[in-house]
Write an enzyme that holds these catalytic residues in place. Structure first.
Site, mmCIF file in Angstrom:
data_model
loop_
_atom_site.group_PDB
_atom_site.id
_atom_site.type_symbol
_atom_site.label_atom_id
_atom_site.label_comp_id
_atom_site.label_asym_id
_atom_site.label_seq_id
_atom_site.Cartn_x
_atom_site.Cartn_y
_atom_site.Cartn_z
ATOM 1 N N ASP A 1 7.264 -0.630 14.889
ATOM 2 C CA ASP A 1 5.634 0.463 14.353
ATOM 3 C C ASP A 1 4.391 0.183 15.416
ATOM 4 O O ASP A 1 4.592 -0.811 16.436
ATOM 5 C CB ASP A 1 5.813 0.094 13.411
ATOM 6 C CG ASP A 1 5.202 0.587 12.119
ATOM 7 O OD1 ASP A 1 5.230 1.888 12.235
ATOM 8 O OD2 ASP A 1 4.161 0.510 11.279
ATOM 9 N N SER A 2 3.963 1.006 14.961
ATOM 10 C CA SER A 2 2.696 0.752 15.605
ATOM 11 C C SER A 2 1.400 -0.093 15.231
ATOM 12 O O SER A 2 0.308 -0.028 15.526
ATOM 13 C CB SER A 2 1.638 2.918 15.297
ATOM 14 O OG SER A 2 1.329 2.409 13.139
ATOM 15 N N CYS B 1 8.363 3.262 12.664
ATOM 16 C CA CYS B 1 6.779 4.635 13.069
ATOM 17 C C CYS B 1 7.061 6.110 12.183
ATOM 18 O O CYS B 1 8.408 6.543 13.083
ATOM 19 C CB CYS B 1 6.185 4.271 13.786
ATOM 20 S SG CYS B 1 4.514 5.632 14.153
ATOM 21 N N GLU C 1 -4.036 -2.156 7.567
ATOM 22 C CA GLU C 1 -4.693 -3.201 8.675
ATOM 23 C C GLU C 1 -5.273 -4.033 8.248
ATOM 24 O O GLU C 1 -5.005 -5.557 8.382
ATOM 25 C CB GLU C 1 -4.038 -2.685 10.363
ATOM 26 C CG GLU C 1 -3.111 -1.408 10.443
ATOM 27 C CD GLU C 1 -1.808 -2.302 10.928
ATOM 28 O OE1 GLU C 1 -1.715 -3.173 11.462
ATOM 29 O OE2 GLU C 1 -1.247 -1.807 10.888
ATOM 30 N N CYS D 1 5.041 7.944 6.543
ATOM 31 C CA CYS D 1 4.217 6.199 6.957
ATOM 32 C C CYS D 1 4.341 5.119 6.696
ATOM 33 O O CYS D 1 4.758 5.340 4.978
ATOM 34 C CB CYS D 1 2.580 6.846 7.176
ATOM 35 S SG CYS D 1 1.833 6.068 7.634
ATOM 36 N N HIS E 1 2.655 2.538 6.424
ATOM 37 C CA HIS E 1 1.557 2.556 6.215
ATOM 38 C C HIS E 1 1.704 2.736 4.356
ATOM 39 O O HIS E 1 0.413 2.513 3.329
ATOM 40 C CB HIS E 1 0.345 1.847 6.433
ATOM 41 C CG HIS E 1 0.375 1.614 7.720
ATOM 42 N ND1 HIS E 1 1.009 2.124 8.795
ATOM 43 C CD2 HIS E 1 -0.629 0.813 8.228
ATOM 44 C CE1 HIS E 1 0.571 1.659 10.308
ATOM 45 N NE2 HIS E 1 -0.354 0.682 9.165
HETATM 46 N N1 DGL Z 1 3.015 4.207 11.590
HETATM 47 C C1 DGL Z 1 2.902 4.696 11.711
HETATM 48 C C2 DGL Z 1 3.421 5.822 11.050
HETATM 49 O O1 DGL Z 1 4.500 5.419 9.981
HETATM 50 C C3 DGL Z 1 1.018 5.206 10.916
HETATM 51 C C4 DGL Z 1 0.176 4.208 11.426
HETATM 52 C C5 DGL Z 1 -0.339 4.962 12.218
HETATM 53 O O2 DGL Z 1 -1.777 5.980 12.518
HETATM 54 O O3 DGL Z 1 0.122 4.323 13.572
HETATM 55 O O4 DGL Z 1 3.335 6.852 10.973
#
Ligand code: DGL
Length: 187
Positions: free
Chosen positions: A11-12, A74, A153, A185, A187
C-alpha cells in the site's frame, strides 16, 4: 532448508494493514510480507505514470522476498497500475477494486452506490466502470476525500476537525440518497 513463500501486500502507507489483517484472518496459515510506502505517500494526488512506476518498484521489492502472490491493497495503485502491469509478472497480482464493486452491487437495495477515495481513484472511474459492468442500472456518486489520508497517517481518527471534514465530503452522498458506500481507499 525448506522455505514457504509468502503473500506480498503493498500500500502507499499504513492504511493497507486492514487488508493484511483480513488476509491473515481468512488465511491464518500463510506468511505475509507487507510493504507500506510511507516514504512516498500519498499516491492519491500523483500522476498515473508515477503511481505505475511506484507500483512496479514495490512489486519488484516484494518479488525479491520470494512472494507467490501479490495483493495491491492500495485503491489508487489498483486503479492506475493493475490494468497495465498485471500480466507482466510471473506471480498473480490482485487488486481491491473488483471485490469492492461486487460487494456493493450485492449490498445495495436502491441501486444508488457512493464511492469515496483519493483524487486519483475517483478520476480513474475504475469503481464506476466495474459497477456498471455488473449492473448498468446502478447510479454511482463518487467523491474524492484526499484529506482523510493525512488524518489516518497522523493517527487522527476522531474529533471536531475530522468530523467536520467528513460531513463536508459525505454531503453529496447523502444528497444522492445512496444506501451503500464503498470506502475506496485504505484510509
Ligand atoms: N492507499 C491509497 C488508496 O488506498 C490512499 C492513500 C494515498 O493517497 O496514498 O487509495
Amino acid at each position: 532448508s525448506f522455505k514457504v513463500s509468502a503473500i506480498g501486500v503493498f500500500d502507499s502507507g499504513v492504511g493497507g494493514l486492514t487488508v493484511a489483517r483480513e488476509i491473515i484472518r481468512q488465511l491464518p496459515g500463510e506468511n505475509i510480507i507487507y510493504f507500506g510506502d510511507t516514504a512516498r505517500v500519498p499516491y492519491g494526488i500523483k500522476s498515473p505514470q508515477t503511481v505505475i512506476r511506484f507500483s512496479i518498484e514495490n512489486i519488484l521489492f516484494l518479488l525479491k522476498h520470494d512472494v507467490k502472490l501479490i495483493c495491491v491493497a492500495c485503491n489508487t495503485a489498483s486503479s492506475f497500475a493493475l490494468p497495465v502491469i498485471r500480466n507482466n509478472f510471473r506471480v498473480p497480482i490482485i487488486g481491491v477494486i473488483t471485490p469492492g464493486a461486487r460487494e456493493a452491487v450485492y449490498a445495495s437495495q436502491n441501486k444508488r452506490i457512493g464511492v469515496i477515495g483519493t483524487k486519483g481513484t475517483i478520476k480513474s472511474r475504475t469503481y464506476e466502470t466495474e459497477i456498471k459492468q455488473l449492473d448498468p442500472k446502478v447510479k454511482v456518486t463518487a467523491v474524492a476525500c484526499p484529506l482523510f489520508v493525512p488524518f489516518v497517517e497522523e493517527g487522527w481518527l476522531s474529533g471536531e476537525v475530522v468530523l467536520s471534514v467528513a460531513r463536508k465530503y459525505l454531503k453529496p452522498l447523502k444528497d444522492a440518497g445512496v444506501d451503500t458506500v464503498i470506502l475506496g481507499c485504505t484510509h
